[in-house]
Design an enzyme around this catalytic site. Structure first.
Site, PDB file in Angstrom:
ATOM      1  CG  ASP A 169      -1.663   0.987   1.316  1.00  0.00           C
ATOM      2  OD1 ASP A 169      -2.164   1.477   0.641  1.00  0.00           O
ATOM      3  OD2 ASP A 169      -1.879   1.714   2.474  1.00  0.00           O
TER       4      ASP A 169
ATOM      5  CG  ASP B 112      -2.179   7.420   0.733  1.00  0.00           C
ATOM      6  OD1 ASP B 112      -1.002   7.787   0.450  1.00  0.00           O
ATOM      7  OD2 ASP B 112      -3.077   7.273   0.240  1.00  0.00           O
TER       8      ASP B 112
END
Ligand SMILES: [Mg+2]
Length: 162
Positions: free
Chosen positions: A19, A21
């Protein structure tokens, strides 16, 4: 007679998604760089601020760790971009160009349905957007077991050698 192309690199069998963020990208560093006007305008939902994703620093240790992990895994970046902030989509692509090696060229997947991806591991700080239903193992970044990239890399290196 069979001719083998020696230029073809054999990819590791296990697939890893990472991922952005809160995992690769320090979201708050972008919030802190918003102008006062933009900060007030997008208070409570800073992810909607145009251009904010271009302002973010990497999470400490993330870049070195993810580059090393390409030796052992077939690595992709799997992120969600706000549907109503079109600049986020291009800013995330530019961020990958700026901070990561050419290995990650064409390995950025922007998607709100992470449960649809086929793979072995997903490093994500959030259960949303399908992460908790990912068909492989969800490595919960920021949890007690995986507080930082040192812990994640150590665990994944063990997984790679099994
Ligand atoms: Mg996240």
């Amino acid at each position: 007679m069979l001719h083998l192309n020696k230029n073809i690199k054999v990819l590791p069998e296990k697939r890893l998604y990472v991922d952005m963020d809160g995992v690769l990208v320090d979201f708050n560093s972008g919030v802190n760089r918003l102008s006062t006007r933009m900060y007030e305008l997008y208070k409570g939902h800073p992810d909607k601020a145009p251009g904010i994703f271009a302002l973010m620093d990497p999470v400490p240790g993330a870049i070195d760790a993810i580059e090393r992990l390409t030796d052992h895994f077939d690595v992709y970046i799997l992120s969600t971009a706000p549907w109503d902030n079109p600049s986020a989509w291009s800013d995330k692509l530019n961020w990958v160009h700026l901070h990561l090696s050419d290995y990650f060229s064409k390995r950025l997947i922007l998607c709100h349905h992470k449960e649809l991806l086929n793979g072995d591991y997903l490093v994500d700080d959030n259960s949303q957007n399908g992460a908790k239903d990912f068909p492989g193992e969800w490595i919960h970044f920021g949890s007690q077991q995986f507080p930082d990239w040192d812990a994640v890399e150590e665990y994944l290196n063990q997984c790679a050698s099994k």
